[in-house]
Design an enzyme around this catalytic site. Structure first.
Site, PDB file in Angstrom:
ATOM      1  N   ASP A 189       0.857  -1.179   0.000  1.00 20.04           N
ATOM      2  CA  ASP A 189       0.000   0.000   0.000  1.00 20.04           C
ATOM      3  C   ASP A 189       0.893   1.229   0.000  1.00 20.04           C
ATOM      4  OD1 ASP A 189      -2.582   1.447   0.384  1.00 20.04           O
ATOM      5  OD2 ASP A 189      -1.634   2.017   2.271  1.00 20.04           O
ATOM      6  N   GLU A 274      -1.250  -1.347  -6.074  1.00 21.73           N
ATOM      7  CA  GLU A 274      -2.438  -0.682  -6.583  1.00 21.73           C
ATOM      8  C   GLU A 274      -2.128   0.013  -7.906  1.00 21.73           C
ATOM      9  OE1 GLU A 274      -5.371   1.073  -3.404  1.00 21.73           O
ATOM     10  OE2 GLU A 274      -3.321   1.544  -2.805  1.00 21.73           O
ATOM     11  N   CYS A 348     -16.606  -7.009  13.624  1.00 23.13           N
ATOM     12  CA  CYS A 348     -16.196  -8.329  14.113  1.00 23.13           C
ATOM     13  C   CYS A 348     -15.267  -8.229  15.315  1.00 23.13           C
ATOM     14  CB  CYS A 348     -15.528  -9.125  13.004  1.00 23.13           C
ATOM     15  SG  CYS A 348     -13.914  -8.475  12.482  1.00 23.13           S
ATOM     16  N   ASP A 355      -3.243   1.289   7.023  1.00 20.11           N
ATOM     17  CA  ASP A 355      -2.340   0.970   5.919  1.00 20.11           C
ATOM     18  C   ASP A 355      -2.011  -0.524   5.865  1.00 20.11           C
ATOM     19  OD1 ASP A 355      -2.320   3.647   5.299  1.00 20.11           O
ATOM     20  OD2 ASP A 355      -0.533   4.078   6.495  1.00 20.11           O
TER      21      ASP A 355
END
Length: 398
Positions: A189, A274, A348, A355
């Site tokens: 990322d 990405e 959850c 990040d």
């Protein structure tokens, strides 16, 4: 994996004599002139719905040399002029294939100063390089050795805006061989607080090279702004000082990215990133400077060509994939998440570092695409809270 023969450019700095500098400067000017003349001719033909190819521009070059106005083109080596026409042909090929925009004219002040020589226009013997129209070899600083028994196929001479001279030799490098395959994979990322965050949890700091040099850059730019536009020598000197600061920033940034990408390619078989639209992102006035300094496009370019060299795989997931808002544990998708939210807790019960969670989701998305062809955009809400990107690669039994 079958080994491929990799051609690699080895770039060195050199210090020309006054005569060599004058000859190269003339060559740069002639290369620019021929490129612009050929582009003008092809543009005029394009307006008439005609196409002009490389062979026709080569014939034009011969005719231009015979005119009194352009007779000075005969004073430099003909090879760089022919190479300029070939580069223009490549630019038009990319344009017609919709890989690039229409070619633009070269500017005397803004365009890169370079000239390319093929084997017929240079001599490389005993570690000494002599170009056509020159009596003495170039004074090259051999900062690293060439491959053993290297025989350059092309030589490119250039001068940057800071006034530094470089020569680039294109050679086959037998040392570039595919690395042993591994089962490792990471997701990456890209960010600004940290340059890269890996799915392993590791964060690579952002050196912010431009910010470190900002005071020096501002001082040099103020000195340039005080120089009158008609003050040729003094203004050129001030402009060169600004260029040297920019060159210092670019050199440090490039060196840092080379070290990172080399390490990632050596350690990892599959790298997932990405597909960022950096050109659109820099339109953000508040973040443009920081995004440009991060050089995400340059990072991706280095990563991809090194992966091809060493037999690695780079996967790019869709830029709209909500990696930050997707829980890497249960797969549920959160609502709006501003950039100032760095940690968040899913329904959850899992608390995520923004990040690291994004890097894990990017890895899962890339593996899903690679293994089963799943899309990288998860459903808004799935019955079990699990998206298609959570699929793991199938392990084949030996």
């Amino acid at each position: 994996m079958r080994a491929t023969r990799v051609k690699r450019a080895f770039k060195y700095r050199f210090y020309p004599t006054d005569a060599q500098a004058a000859e190269l400067s003339r060559t740069f000017g002639c290369v620019r002139k021929v490129y612009n003349l050929a582009l003008a001719a092809r543009t005029e033909a394009w307006a008439r719905q005609e196409r002009v190819n490389y062979n026709q521009t080569s014939a034009m070059l011969t005719a231009w040399k015979q005119t009194e106005e352009l007779a000075y083109l005969n004073d430099v080596s003909s090879v760089p002029l022919q190479q300029a026409l070939r580069h223009l042909q490549t630019a038009f090929t990319n344009f017609f294939a919709k890989r690039a925009m229409y070619p633009r004219f070269k500017s005397r002040k803004k365009s890169r100063k370079s000239a390319e020589y093929t084997t017929s226009a240079f001599r490389f013997r005993d570690g000494k390089l002599t170009l056509a129209k020159m009596a003495e070899p170039l004074d090259i600083v051999w900062s690293r050795p060439l491959p053993e028994d290297a025989s350059p196929s092309t030589v490119t001479v250039s001068q940057d805006t800071a006034g530094r001279w470089y020569v680039s030799l294109l050679c086959e490098d037998p040392s570039v061989q595919p690395l042993p395959a591994t089962d490792t994979a990471i997701g990456i990322d890209a960010g600004l607080d940290h340059l890269l965050t890996l799915s392993t949890g590791e964060k690579i700091a952002n050196p912010r090279h431009e910010r470190r040099e900002r005071a020096r850059l501002a001082r040099a730019q103020r000195q340039l702004a005080r120089k009158a536009r008609g003050d040729g020598a003094n203004r050129a000197k001030a402009r060169r000082k600004v260029a040297k600061v920019y060159a210092r920033i670019a050199d440090r940034r490039r060196d840092h990215l080379h070290k990172i990408t080399t390490r990632l390619v050596r350690e990892t078989q599959t790298i997932v990133i990405e597909d960022l639209a950096v050109r659109n992102m820099v339109k953000n006035g508040k973040l443009a400077r920081a995004i440009s300094d991060a050089a995400w496009s340059e990072f991706r370019s280095m990563l991809e060509y090194k992966a091809r060299w060493y037999g690695r795989e780079v996967i790019a997931v869709d830029r709209w994939f909500p990696s930050s808002k997707l829980c890497s544990t249960c797969g549920s998708l959160q609502g709006m998440m501003p950039l100032n939210v760095r940690t968040w807790t899913c329904d959850c019960g899992t608390t995520h570092d923004r990040d690291v969670n994004a890097a894990k989701n990017i890895l899962a998305a890339g593996l899903a695409v690679s293994v089963c062809g799943a899309g990288v955009r998860p459903q808004r809400r799935t019955p079990g809270g699990q998206s298609a990107t959570k699929q793991k690669p199938l392990r084949r039994e030996p």
